[in-house]
Design a protein around this motif. Structure first.
Motif, short mmCIF file in Angstrom:
data_model
loop_
_atom_site.label_atom_id
_atom_site.label_comp_id
_atom_site.label_asym_id
_atom_site.label_seq_id
_atom_site.Cartn_x
_atom_site.Cartn_y
_atom_site.Cartn_z
N THR A 164 0.84 -1.20 0.00
CA THR A 164 0.00 0.00 0.00
C THR A 164 0.87 1.25 0.00
O THR A 164 2.06 1.21 0.34
CB THR A 164 -0.93 0.03 1.22
OG1 THR A 164 -0.14 0.04 2.42
CG2 THR A 164 -1.85 -1.18 1.23
N LYS A 166 -4.92 9.42 2.26
CA LYS A 166 -5.59 8.27 1.67
C LYS A 166 -4.58 7.14 1.49
O LYS A 166 -3.52 7.33 0.89
CB LYS A 166 -6.20 8.63 0.31
CG LYS A 166 -6.85 7.47 -0.41
CD LYS A 166 -7.56 7.93 -1.69
CE LYS A 166 -6.60 8.45 -2.72
NZ LYS A 166 -7.27 8.73 -4.00
N THR A 224 -8.91 2.92 1.12
CA THR A 224 -9.89 2.61 0.09
C THR A 224 -10.33 1.15 0.19
O THR A 224 -9.63 0.30 0.76
CB THR A 224 -9.31 2.87 -1.31
OG1 THR A 224 -8.13 2.06 -1.49
CG2 THR A 224 -8.92 4.33 -1.47
N GLU A 229 -4.04 3.57 -0.30
CA GLU A 229 -4.58 2.77 -1.38
C GLU A 229 -3.60 1.69 -1.78
O GLU A 229 -2.43 1.71 -1.39
CB GLU A 229 -4.93 3.65 -2.58
CG GLU A 229 -3.79 4.51 -3.08
CD GLU A 229 -4.24 5.50 -4.13
OE1 GLU A 229 -5.38 5.34 -4.63
OE2 GLU A 229 -3.48 6.42 -4.45
#
Length: 575
Positions: A97, A427, A302, A429
């Protein structure tokens, strides 16, 4: 009387032994035939495989040097591909990630952080004395003075002072203490909210402190929390109402309160459960003004990360793991608290009074304090709670500025205020998922070996289905081949090295300019083997010739009429 000899019945055990031995022989025979089938399929696979360079290793007629060269090239390619694939797998397991800024984000409202005020003296001595005087001391003032320190200590009970509580309880009759739970006694002695907080302001507007600060009972003792997820009572920990929000248009993004005595101040996210995992950010003393400027950092993950395991992404979604005692949503603090509760219940068969009451689990009494004190290091050891990961959506409040003013006795208190309006969100992801891993594996294997998924299916097909089918369909042929190979003596080898020159052969024999190892002339050589070997060499020569669309004209180099014999001797070196 005449003696009649007894006749013994024939035993059937030998026949059974013969049957068993026959089955074993058939099983061994099948295994031998299956082994021969695997050898045959290995040759077939090497000759017909689509993997780069493999067919040259097993091709009949190739020089040993050329076979070794292709074996080295194929091995180097396989090792290189394996090393790169292992590095990609390690990357996929440890760092799949990536965290970056979320640019498409604007806060309309912000949940104000939970602010906890824990007074240094969490008890009301007068209330404790009155309660002890009426119940435990039975209106005996001397006993009331002796028993009151025990109730005072219960309001700040934790694993560090539980031994002191046990010693103070020795003077109190056990039957009197057993009338109520330890948690109930603590709630009868705790300091009230009106004695903890004097005045409060939220968003620069006056508010009633005790309407917004709720009592909580944890490992830090009795505290009062603003914007907490739960509140404590003598029988349970219940949910609170909707959290307090801030809006960008508010006059002030701040909370101000004035404690009544020396206190510790905790500031953390509304998502978390308060407990021993948190440390105080502010130590406030009387006649002191403390201004705290905070900033909010929110990180979310996410949904694509759900394809990864918890160990890979190192976080847990709020709905992914259901905790037994905190079923609302998963958080790191609730998982750690449940871990400590489980260890206390397992070791001492009871739940400590400063934890959330649990149905069907007894609450620890004074007689259990010795056990809790004995295993307190085991219960509070975080190494036993490694299964608790951070939440995939978490909010952290950092203190950017902390100012203490000692020269303003006219305006004491604590001010918690946002330095700027929160506009940053992070974030997390997926950087390297299963599809990326599969594509990378396929590209590396194809680059170095020409390997694909169908190549893997082909390998499984050759060495399982095809080999087994050959055992049952061509069993007799495989058996004959195995018997012939087993009874055929190895050909004798003449270790003399003969170098033939380019001179004209004598006695009608074909010449050769290569170093040869010739079989010794033996009379017991199998004629069938010689004729079969000659047929294989002739077939390969014809195959080599067929690779050219036009016949290759070779110079005779003085051999004259012996050209055909020269080509026969050197046919194995044709491309």
């Amino acid at each position: 009387m005449s003696y009649v000899p007894e006749t013994k019945m024939p035993q059937e055990k030998p026949e059974q032994t013969i049957v068993v031995m026959t089955r074993r022989q058939r099983l061994l025979e099948t295994l031998v035939i299956f082994r021969r089938s695997l050898i045959y399929q290995t040759k077939e696979f090497f000759q017909n495989s689509t993997l780069h360079g493999v067919r040259y290793i097993a091709e009949t007629g190739r020089p040993i040097g050329e076979k070794f060269m292709w074996f080295c090239f194929t091995s180097i390619g396989a090792v290189t591909a394996l090393v790169i694939i292992m590095s990609l797998w390690e990357k996929f397991q440890t760092n799949p990630t990536i965290t970056g800024l979320d640019t498409d984000f604007h806060n309309q409202n912000v949940v104000f952080p939970t602010t906890v005020v824990c007074p240094e003296a969490a008890f009301d001595h007068e209330s404790s004395y009155n309660e002890v005087y009426k119940s435990l001391a039975n209106y005996d003032a001397d006993k009331a003075q002796l028993f009151t320190p025990f109730l005072d200590l219960l309001t700040s009970l934790n694993f560090d002072n539980i031994r002191d509580a046990e010693m103070l309880a020795e003077a109190i009759p056990t039957e009197l203490l057993s009338e109520r739970s330890i948690r109930d006694w603590a709630f009868r002695a705790h300091i009230p909210c009106e004695s903890t907080l004097i005045s409060c302001k939220y968003r620069d507007e006056d508010i009633v402190c005790c309407d917004h600060f709720q009592p909580i009972y944890t490992e830090h003792g009795f505290c009062y929390a603003f914007n907490s997820r739960f509140m404590s009572t003598a029988t349970e920990d219940s949910k609170t109402g909707a959290p307090h929000d801030l809006y960008e248009t508010d006059k002030k993004w701040a909370l101000f309160f004035l404690p009544n005595s020396t206190s510790r101040i905790f500031i953390f996210s509304n998502e978390e459960y308060f407990g021993s995992d948190f440390n105080a950010q502010i130590d406030w003393t009387e006649d002191q003004l403390v201004e705290v400027r905070i900033s909010k950092k929110n990180t979310y993950t996410t949904d694509d990360a759900r394809q990864l395991s918890i160990g890979q992404r190192k976080c847990i979604f709020s709905d992914e793991v259901k905790l037994n005692y905190f079923q609302d949503a998963y958080t790191f603090s609730s998982c750690m608290k449940q871990c400590r509760m489980n260890k206390a219940i397992k070791l001492c068969k009871c739940n400590p009074p400063f934890y959330k009451p649990i149905t069907n689990v007894p609450m620890c009494a004074v007689k259990d304090f010795a056990c809790l004190n004995e295993y307190r290091l085991n219960i509070t050891n975080i190494k036993d709670c490694l299964q608790c990961e951070l939440s995939c959506s978490k909010t952290v409040f950092n203190i950017d500025k902390l100012m203490k003013f000692m020269d303003r006795p006219e305006t004491p208190g604590v001010l918690v205020e946002f330095l700027t309006w929160p506009i940053i969100r992070y974030k997390r992801e997926v950087l390297f998922g299963w599809v990326d891993l599969l594509v990378s594996f396929g590209g590396i294997a194809s680059l170095f070996l020409g390997f694909s998924l169908l190549s893997g299916v082909e390998i499984i097909y050759y060495f399982t289905l095809r080999a087994c089918c050959m055992v049952y369909k061509n069993r007799q042929e495989l058996y004959e081949i195995e018997q012939r190979i087993r009874h055929e003596p190895p050909p004798a080898i003449d270790l003399q090295l003969k170098l033939k020159s380019h001179a004209k052969p004598t006695n009608g024999s074909a010449s050769s300019a290569v170093l040869q190892v010739q079989p010794a002339n033996t009379q017991n050589l199998d004629l069938y083997h010689l004729s079969r070997q000659r047929k294989i060499e002739k077939d390969y020569l014809n195959y080599s010739k067929s690779l050219y669309r036009t016949p290759k004209v070779l110079p005779d180099h003085g051999y004259g009429s012996k050209k055909d014999n020269w080509q026969y001797d050197h046919g194995q070196y044709l491309p």
